[in-house]
Design an enzyme around this catalytic site. Structure first.
Site, PDB file in Angstrom:
ATOM      1  NE  ARG A 168      22.611 -24.649-146.572  1.00  0.00           N
ATOM      2  CZ  ARG A 168      23.571 -25.041-147.395  1.00  0.00           C
ATOM      3  NH1 ARG A 168      23.606 -26.283-147.822  1.00  0.00           N
ATOM      4  NH2 ARG A 168      24.506 -24.200-147.788  1.00  0.00           N
ATOM      5  CD  GLU A 207      36.340 -17.540-153.047  1.00  0.00           C
ATOM      6  OE1 GLU A 207      37.570 -17.495-152.893  1.00  0.00           O
ATOM      7  OE2 GLU A 207      35.553 -18.017-152.215  1.00  0.00           O
TER       8      GLU A 207
END
Length: 171
Positions: free
Chosen positions: A58, A95
């Protein structure tokens, strides 16, 4: 123009508990997209970039038209195996997993000023990796810019260059 009115919120996507900010509603509105591009260009212009680097995928939707608007080059920072020729890569930790980002080895000449552009800053791992990869290539990275920042995730803390976003969401 309030650009937030052109961003759709989709609950529980891509998984339960996530609120997804959908930029497709902004991109399909020509006036809103033009306003977003103009505002982002106004921020980026002050950094006098030679190139804009877009993060897959994107980020390409913002970096490429901004590069045209600003009269500078555009380079792609991509997932592994997507670029032809010699590539340089950087492994980084998110993460719950590791990932890798790559650029063509000759994407930018040493000393080039490259501003990193993406649609959204969340935890900061990918944007930070893009900055480090460009430095590996010899680029100077004066700034990073996104359309959206999820400020409650504190991704900005990982970004060691001036950072700006047009829109901030606090939850």
């Amino acid at each position: 123009m309030d650009l937030k009115t052109h961003i759709r919120s989709i609950p529980d996507f891509p998984k339960p508990g996530i609120l997804f900010y959908d930029i497709s509603t902004l991109l399909r509105d020509a006036d809103a997209w033009q306003v977003a591009m103009t505002r982002m260009a106004d921020i980026i212009r002050d950094y006098k970039p030679d190139y804009l680097a877009g993060l897959e995928s994107r980020g390409f939707l913002f970096a490429a038209p901004l590069a045209l608007k600003l009269g500078c080059g555009f380079v792609m920072l991509r997932k592994p195996g997507k670029l032809p020729g010699n590539v340089v890569g950087l492994d980084y930790t998110l993460e719950y997993r590791t990932d890798r980002i790559e650029a063509q080895a000759d994407a930018v000449p040493p000393g080039a000023r490259v501003v990193v552009v993406d649609d959204l800053l969340a935890t900061g791992g990918t944007l930070s990796a893009g900055i480090r990869l460009l430095r590996q290539l010899g680029a100077e990275v004066p700034a990073a810019v996104t359309l959206i920042e999820l400020s409650f995730l504190s991704g900005r803390d990982l970004i060691d260059v001036p950072f700006a976003s047009l829109l901030q969401y606090d939850s």
